[in-house]
Design a protein around this motif. Sequence first.
Motif, PDB file in Angstrom:
ATOM      1  N   GLN A 255       1.097  -0.944   6.386  1.00  8.66           N
ATOM      2  CA  GLN A 255       1.471  -1.767   5.229  1.00  8.66           C
ATOM      3  C   GLN A 255       0.416  -1.679   4.119  1.00  8.66           C
ATOM      4  N   GLU A 256      -0.858  -1.658   4.498  1.00  8.18           N
ATOM      5  CA  GLU A 256      -1.922  -1.559   3.496  1.00  8.18           C
ATOM      6  C   GLU A 256      -1.881  -0.216   2.778  1.00  8.18           C
ATOM      7  N   THR A 258       0.769   1.571   2.276  1.00  9.99           N
ATOM      8  CA  THR A 258       1.912   1.493   1.358  1.00  9.99           C
ATOM      9  C   THR A 258       1.556   0.647   0.135  1.00  9.99           C
ATOM     10  N   ARG A 259       0.836  -0.435   0.343  1.00  7.37           N
ATOM     11  CA  ARG A 259       0.427  -1.313  -0.767  1.00  7.37           C
ATOM     12  C   ARG A 259      -0.533  -0.592  -1.717  1.00  7.37           C
ATOM     13  N   ASP A 262       1.330   1.731  -3.834  1.00  8.55           N
ATOM     14  CA  ASP A 262       1.976   1.014  -4.960  1.00  8.55           C
ATOM     15  C   ASP A 262       0.947   0.640  -6.012  1.00  8.55           C
ATOM     16  N   GLY A 353      -7.241  -5.234  -1.750  1.00 10.42           N
ATOM     17  CA  GLY A 353      -7.013  -4.236  -0.702  1.00 10.42           C
ATOM     18  C   GLY A 353      -7.828  -4.561   0.551  1.00 10.42           C
TER      19      GLY A 353
END
Length: 531
Positions: A255-256, A258-259, A262, A353
Amino acid sequence: MVRIDIERPSQRLHHRVTAPMFVKVAKQYYPAEDWSLGGCQLAQLKTDLPQLTETIHCVLALPFQGFTISFQVTGTIMRACPQNNSIAIKFNKLGEREQHLMEHFIDELVRGSMTAVEDTIQRIDTPVTPVSTKPDPNPVDTLPVRRFNFRNCFIAALYLSLGFFLFTYMGVTLYSQFVRLEVRTAVVTAPLEVVSAVMDGTVRRVTAYKGDMVKHGIPVLHLSHYKLEAQRQEALLTIKHTAAEIAQWQLRRKQELTRLKDFSLASGSLIRGLESTVSAARSALRVATAKQVRKTTLYEQGHETISNLDAARDQTDAAHQIFDTAEEALLRQKTMQIRAGDRRHFDGIKFVGDLDEVEAKLARAKAAIKIAKSKLADIAIQEARLAVSSPFNGTLKELYVTTGSSYSRGDTLAVFEAPSRSVIHAFLNQEEILEIGLGAIASIYVPSTGTLLKGRITSIDRTEGFINEVASSYTWRGPKDRSALVELEIIQSNDIITALVPGHPVTILFQRQKTNPAWAYIKKLFGASND
C-alpha cells in the motif's frame, strides 16, 4: 350296528423296527432311525447328501448283548431330504448269512422273546456253504518232501533285529548314564536390553511395534519432555503469529508503494504547475521591463509623465517579485523532492510516507520468525537425542507405550532382544553341577526344529538360584533343586545362531567330569610320568 373300516394293505414287504443299528457312511457311523430287511433311514448326516439312485457302500453294525455284529452291504439312495439331512437306503442284495441273521434278529424283537448269546453266535458262525467231502486235489505224496521254511526264517530274522535294537538301546542308555549327562532343563536365551525413561514426558511417535526386527541405531520411540514440549508449542505459536504479522506488513508495504507512486505523480504535476507559473511570471516580468524601458524613453523625450513612469516601475518590481517567488517555490519543491527520494514525498509543508518504518517492522518480523524457527530446530535436535534407538540388530521384544501416552521417570519403555547373540542356559541341580567342566564341548539338540548343534561351556554359576533379589541376600536351596546355571555359547555360524528362536526348549548332552579327588591325583601322576 357294527362298522367295519377297510384299510389299504401295507406295501411294506418286511417289518420295520427301531432297534439300535448303526450304519457307517463316508467313514462315520450314524444311528438308524428305523430299519428292516429291505433298507434303513438315516438322519442328521454331517456330509453332503448323495444323489437319488446313487449306489453307496456302507457297513451295518448290530449291537446285541455286549457284542457288535457288523457286515458290509451296498445300497441305493431312494430318498434324500435336505431339511433334516436324512436319506433312505434300499439294500440292493443281502447275503444269505446276513439276511438270515437280520431275520432272526427281527423275529426275536417282534415275538418279544429272549435268545441266549450262544444260540445267536451259533447262528452267526453257521457256515453258509457246506464243507466239501471230496478228496484233497493236492495229496501229500504229490508235494515235494523238503520245503524252504519261510516262517522260521522270518521269525529268526525278527528276533535278531529285535535283539540288535535292544542291545544297542541298552548300550546307548548305559553310555548316557555313566559317560554323558543329559539335561532337559535348558532353553535358548538371547540378551535383553531394557530401556527406561530418564525423565517425565510423552511419546510423540512410535515407528516400530512388538515383534518387529530393528537395526542398530534406528529410532523406535520419539519422546518429548514436558519443558521441551512447552517450548516447542511456544515456538510454533510465535511462528504462527509472526507469519501473520509479516503478511500484514507486506500488505502495508504494498500500500505504501502504491501511495508513493501516487505521490510521485502528484509531485510531478505540482512541479509542472510551478514551472508554468515561473514561465508566466518570466513572461510578465519581460513585458513589464519592456514597458518600463519604453516609458523611460518617452519620459526622457518629454512625451510621458513621471507618474506613468513610476507606475511602470512599480509593475516591473511587482512582476519581478512574482517571478522570484515562483522561481523560489519551484526550486524548493525540486530540492525537497530530491531529498525525499523515492521513499517519501514532500507535499509543500512536510515530508509524508511510512515506507521506511513499514520495511523496518517487516524486517524485524522476519528476524523474529527466523529466530523462532532456529529455536524450533534446536528443540527438534534435543528431542532427537531423547529418541529411543535400538542398541543392536535385533527384535523389539516388548513395547509398553503408544503414541500420545505419558510416562514418568524410571518407567520401562521397551525391551530389545538380540537373537544373533543367542546363548544356551541350562539349569542343573547341585549334584550335576559338580560333573560339568568349564570350556568343555557339549552336544545341543533343539527338539522344536530338529537342529543338532555344538556348544562350549563359558560360565558355571552354582549360586544362581540362591540369590534373593527382594532381600538382596543368598538363600540356601535343596540339593535336588535346579538352582545352578550353566551358560553355553554356540560354536556354529551366525546364520544358524540367528535362526534359533529364544525361549525354545533344548536338550544338552554334557561330558561327565570326575568328582573324586583321587581321579585327579591319579591323572596328575600319569601326566607327570608321561612327561
